[in-house]
Design a protein around this motif. Structure first.
Motif, mmCIF file in Angstrom:
data_model
loop_
_atom_site.group_PDB
_atom_site.id
_atom_site.type_symbol
_atom_site.label_atom_id
_atom_site.label_comp_id
_atom_site.label_asym_id
_atom_site.label_seq_id
_atom_site.Cartn_x
_atom_site.Cartn_y
_atom_site.Cartn_z
ATOM 1 N N LEU A 105 -17.586 -9.607 5.934
ATOM 2 C CA LEU A 105 -16.677 -9.071 6.937
ATOM 3 C C LEU A 105 -16.881 -9.673 8.315
ATOM 4 N N HIS A 106 -18.124 -9.854 8.716
ATOM 5 C CA HIS A 106 -18.386 -10.283 10.080
ATOM 6 C C HIS A 106 -19.137 -11.612 10.135
ATOM 7 N N ASP A 134 -10.966 -6.213 8.976
ATOM 8 C CA ASP A 134 -11.655 -5.408 9.984
ATOM 9 C C ASP A 134 -10.989 -4.047 10.149
ATOM 10 N N GLN A 141 -8.672 -10.055 10.549
ATOM 11 C CA GLN A 141 -8.168 -8.909 11.295
ATOM 12 C C GLN A 141 -7.781 -7.760 10.371
ATOM 13 N N GLU A 147 -11.788 -1.979 7.025
ATOM 14 C CA GLU A 147 -13.183 -1.525 7.055
ATOM 15 C C GLU A 147 -13.382 -0.414 8.082
ATOM 16 N N SER A 148 -12.740 -0.557 9.234
ATOM 17 C CA SER A 148 -12.849 0.466 10.266
ATOM 18 C C SER A 148 -12.332 1.811 9.764
#
Length: 219
Positions: free
Chosen positions: A6-7, A22, A19, A25-26
């Protein structure tokens, strides 16, 4: 990109896939935190915010051209994680306003509203999103995007938008100081007729649910 994460620093933060991942996942992390019940006073407003942000990701997927995965057949991601505990925790947390009525297809003539549960909807959305995330974490970016886009159209998009409407309605009732109608026995196992569209299940007024759910009506 077989070992994508992811990062990962090598990934371009402006990349569409990064994007979307993210945002997904958030949402997953946020709902899991809410379900713990540590901050019940902010549960509804927080869920309203998170579902709203997820719908932005869905809108971007919906507006994007059709995504074609690299592989003809979807690779096996293994069994989906059990969400029963999550569903039960959310149901307890949202008990006063968990059940709501929804029109499944607004373009279907004479479609009657049906009962639904926010707790069921959120766990249903999470199941779809986790499935795509399994592909993304395995480095199958096109497969993840394809799945998120396909399931947005086929399931989680409409489910999340219905949930968003229900959460927004609760907040609006409180902020506008408009008590909810009497709740007297509505359950998701029964159909709703014209005479039972006013949510039933006990006497829950806005003044009673505002405090426990972190909502305050104006003085």
């Amino acid at each position: 990109m077989s070992d994508a994460t992811l990062h990962e620093t090598a990934q371009d933060p402006d990349d569409f896939a990064v994007q979307i991942a993210d945002q997904v996942e958030s949402f997953l992390v946020a709902v899991m935190e809410v379900a713990k019940g540590d901050e019940p006073d902010s549960a509804v407003p927080f869920l309203l915010l998170e579902v709203s942000q997820l719908m932005l990701a869905g809108g971007r997927l919906g507006a994007h051209e059709d995504i074609v995965p690299d592989e003809r057949y979807e690779p096996d991601t293994g069994p989906d994680a059990d969400v029963d505990e999550l569903r039960e925790n959310l149901a307890r947390l949202l008990e006063p306003i968990d059940v709501y009525s929804e029109v499944f297809d607004p373009y279907e003539p004479r479609t009657a509203p049906v009962p639904a549960r926010i707790s069921d909807d959120l766990t249903d959305v999470i199941t779809d999103l986790r499935h795509g995330m399994a592909h993304y974490r395995a480095g199958r970016t096109s497969e993840a995007l394809w799945w998120w886009q396909f399931s947005y159209f086929s399931n989680w998009g409409s489910t999340a938008s219905a949930t968003l409407r229900a959460l927004q309605s609760v907040v609006a009732h409180v902020r506008l100081n408009q008590p909810l109608e009497e709740l007297d026995g509505l359950d998701t196992d029964q159909a709703i007729g014209d005479e039972t569209l006013e949510f039933e299940a006990g006497k829950v007024m806005v003044e009673e649910i505002a405090g426990p759910l972190g909502l305050r009506s104006p003085k």
